[in-house]
Design a protein around this motif. Structure first.
Motif, PDB file in Angstrom:
ATOM      1  N   THR A 116       0.835  -1.196   0.000  1.00 30.06           N
ATOM      2  CA  THR A 116       0.000   0.000   0.000  1.00 30.06           C
ATOM      3  C   THR A 116       0.870   1.248   0.000  1.00 30.06           C
ATOM      4  O   THR A 116       1.818   1.362   0.788  1.00 30.06           O
ATOM      5  N   GLN A 133      -4.576  12.716  -9.207  1.00 31.94           N
ATOM      6  CA  GLN A 133      -4.787  11.346  -8.742  1.00 31.94           C
ATOM      7  C   GLN A 133      -4.769  10.370  -9.914  1.00 31.94           C
ATOM      8  O   GLN A 133      -4.211   9.262  -9.821  1.00 31.94           O
ATOM      9  N   GLY A 134      -5.362  10.779 -11.036  1.00 33.90           N
ATOM     10  CA  GLY A 134      -5.314   9.931 -12.219  1.00 33.90           C
ATOM     11  C   GLY A 134      -3.904   9.748 -12.751  1.00 33.90           C
ATOM     12  O   GLY A 134      -3.529   8.646 -13.180  1.00 33.90           O
ATOM     13  N   GLN A 137      -2.168   7.320 -10.432  1.00 38.31           N
ATOM     14  CA  GLN A 137      -2.680   5.975 -10.662  1.00 38.31           C
ATOM     15  C   GLN A 137      -2.097   5.381 -11.934  1.00 38.31           C
ATOM     16  O   GLN A 137      -1.785   4.179 -11.991  1.00 38.31           O
ATOM     17  N   VAL A 140       1.423   4.151 -11.157  1.00 35.68           N
ATOM     18  CA  VAL A 140       1.364   2.928 -10.346  1.00 35.68           C
ATOM     19  C   VAL A 140       0.901   1.746 -11.193  1.00 35.68           C
ATOM     20  O   VAL A 140       1.440   0.633 -11.071  1.00 35.68           O
ATOM     21  N   ASP A 141      -0.069   1.952 -12.070  1.00 39.50           N
ATOM     22  CA  ASP A 141      -0.532   0.868 -12.943  1.00 39.50           C
ATOM     23  C   ASP A 141       0.583   0.387 -13.860  1.00 39.50           C
ATOM     24  O   ASP A 141       0.738  -0.819 -14.094  1.00 39.50           O
ATOM     25  N   ASN A 144       2.931  -1.723 -11.772  1.00 40.96           N
ATOM     26  CA  ASN A 144       2.358  -3.044 -11.509  1.00 40.96           C
ATOM     27  C   ASN A 144       2.438  -3.952 -12.741  1.00 40.96           C
ATOM     28  O   ASN A 144       2.741  -5.151 -12.627  1.00 40.96           O
TER      29      ASN A 144
END
Length: 369
Positions: A116, A133-134, A137, A140-141, A144
Motif C-alpha cells: 500500500t 490522482q489519475g 494511478q 502505479v498501474d 504493476n
C-alpha cells in the motif's frame, strides 16, 4: 435596400471605421483575448509538483519513486525527510500531492503481498486533485504491469483501451479555441450594436436622425446591418487566427459555418439593439452588455456541462444563443458536421432572433413616441 437605409448603413460603418479607437477595439482586444484565454483558460494540469516521503528505502520503493521523476506529468519530485514535512508541503502549496511509502513496502512487494502506498492531495483544488490522482494511478498501474511481466505473471483479465474521437491527443486548445470563436464573436456583435444608438444619444446626433425621412424600422435596419457586417468580419478573422495560429483543424463546410454564424449574430444583434434601446449613455450600454454576456457565457456549456446544472438553469439556457452556436462551431471545425446536423442544432437561433429583434423594435418605437 432603400437608398435611405443604405445611407445610414454607410454612415454607421464610417463612424466606426474612421474612429481610431473603434478600429483598435474591433481588432486588437479580440485577438489578444483569443491568445490569452487559449492558454490561460485551460483545465489541463501540467508540471505538477509532487513530494515523496519514502519511509521504506527498499528497492521497490526507490524504483516506484524514480518512475514519478521520469513521468512527464510532474515538473519536480521532492523527497521529504519525515512526516513533519508533509503538512507544510500541502498547506503552503509547495506540492499538489504527497506520496507516502510506508515501511515494509518493498518487503510486501518482494513477498507478493499487496503493498500500500498513500497519496495525500490538496483538496482545495478539487478538480486538479482528481486529475493528479489519475496521473499517479497511471504511474502505479505501469509499475504493476512491469512487475507482473518480470515475474511471468498473467496480467489483469480485462484491459481498457481508450480512443478519443475528434480530438485524438486530447489537446485542450482544440476545445478552448472553438468556444472562444463563439464568445468573442458575441462580444463584438453585442458591443457594436449596444453602443450604436447610445452613442448617438450621448453625442446629440440622434435627434438629427429623427428629423430625417427614415422610419423607426429603417433606422433599426441601418443599425443592424453594419453590426452584422462587422460581426461577421470579426468572426471570420477569429476563425482564421484559430486555424493559422493555433492549428485548429477545419473539417467541415465553410458555408455551413457562415450560416450558423449569421443566425447567431442575428440573435445577438437583437439583444444588443434591445439593450441600446433602453440606454441613454454608452456607459449604461456597456454595463447592460456585460450584464448579459456573463450569464450567457456561464450558461453556454463552455465552463461546465449544461447537463450538470440545476433543472431551472437548464431551462434558462435554452434561450441562450451562445449555447447553440458553440455546439455548431465545435462540430463544424472538429467533426465536420453536415448541413442537416448543423441546422438541427442552430434552428432555435431563428425564433430567438425573431423575439429579440421584435422586442428591440417595439422598445425603440416606444422610446421614440
Amino acid at each position: 435596400m432603400s437608398g435611405r437605409v443604405w445611407a445610414l448603413v454607410v454612415k454607421e460603418l464610417l463612424a466606426v471605421l474612421r474612429d481610431r479607437k473603434s478600429r483598435a477595439v474591433l481588432i486588437v482586444p479580440p485577438l489578444m483575448q483569443l491568445a490569452l484565454f487559449s492558454f490561460a483558460a485551460t483545465l489541463d494540469v501540467k508540471a505538477v509538483d509532487l513530494a515523496v516521503l519514502d519511509q521504506d528505502g527498499g528497492a521497490a520503493a526507490v524504483e516506484l519513486a524514480q518512475r514519478f521523476t521520469a513521468a512527464p506529468y510532474f515538473a519536480s519530485v521532492r523527497h521529504l525527510a519525515g512526516m513533519a514535512q508533509v503538512a507544510p508541503e500541502l498547506e503552503n502549496e509547495r506540492a499538489m500531492a504527497v506520496l507516502v511509502l510506508a515501511q515494509g513496502f518493498s518487503r510486501d512487494v518482494a513477498a507478493g503481498r499487496p503493498a500500500t502506498a498513500q497519496v495525500l492531495l490538496d483538496g482545495r483544488r478539487s478538480n486538479t486533485s482528481q486529475i493528479v490522482q489519475g496521473y499517479i494511478q497511471a504511474v502505479v498501474d505501469g509499475y504493476n504491469a512491469d512487475l507482473a511481466a518480470r515475474r511471468g505473471q498473467v496480467g489483469p483479465p480485462a484491459r481498457l483501451v481508450v480512443r478519443a474521437w475528434f480530438n485524438p491527443n486530447l489537446d485542450y486548445l482544440w476545445f478552448t479555441v472553438p468556444n472562444l470563436i463563439g464568445m468573442l464573436t458575441m462580444v463584438v456583435g453585442l458591443i457594436i450594436t449596444a453602443l450604436s444608438v447610445a452613442r448617438e444619444r450621448e453625442l446629440g446626433t440622434f435627434d438629427q436622425i429623427l428629423v430625417t425621412p427614415l422610419s423607426p424600422r429603417e433606422i433599426l435596419a441601418g443599425k443592424t446591418i453594419p453590426a452584422m457586417f462587422l460581426g461577421m468580419t470579426e468572426g471570420l478573422l477569429i476563425v482564421a487566427a484559430a486555424i493559422l495560429l493555433f492549428d485548429i483543424p477545419f473539417r467541415g463546410s465553410f458555408a455551413v459555418l457562415l450560416l450558423a454564424q449569421f443566425l447567431f449574430l442575428l440573435s445577438v444583434v437583437g439583444v444588443g439593439l434591445f439593450i441600446s434601446s433602453l440606454c441613454m449613455t454608452q456607459q449604461q450600454a456597456i454595463l447592460g452588455t456585460f450584464s448579459f454576456m456573463i450569464p450567457a457565457m456561464l450558461l453556454s456549456g463552455f465552463a461546465t456541462p449544461i447537463e450538470t446544472m440545476p433543472a431551472f438553469l437548464q431551462l434558462v439556457s435554452q434561450v441562450n444563443p451562445l449555447r447553440y452556436f458553440l455546439v455548431a462551431v465545435r462540430g463544424v471545425l472538429l467533426k465536420g458536421m453536415s448541413p442537416g446536423m448543423v441546422l438541427e442544432v442552430v434552428w432555435p437561433l431563428v425564433p430567438i432572433a425573431v423575439v429579440t429583434l421584435s422586442l428591440a423594435s417595439w422598445f425603440f418605437r416606444r422610446r421614440l413616441g
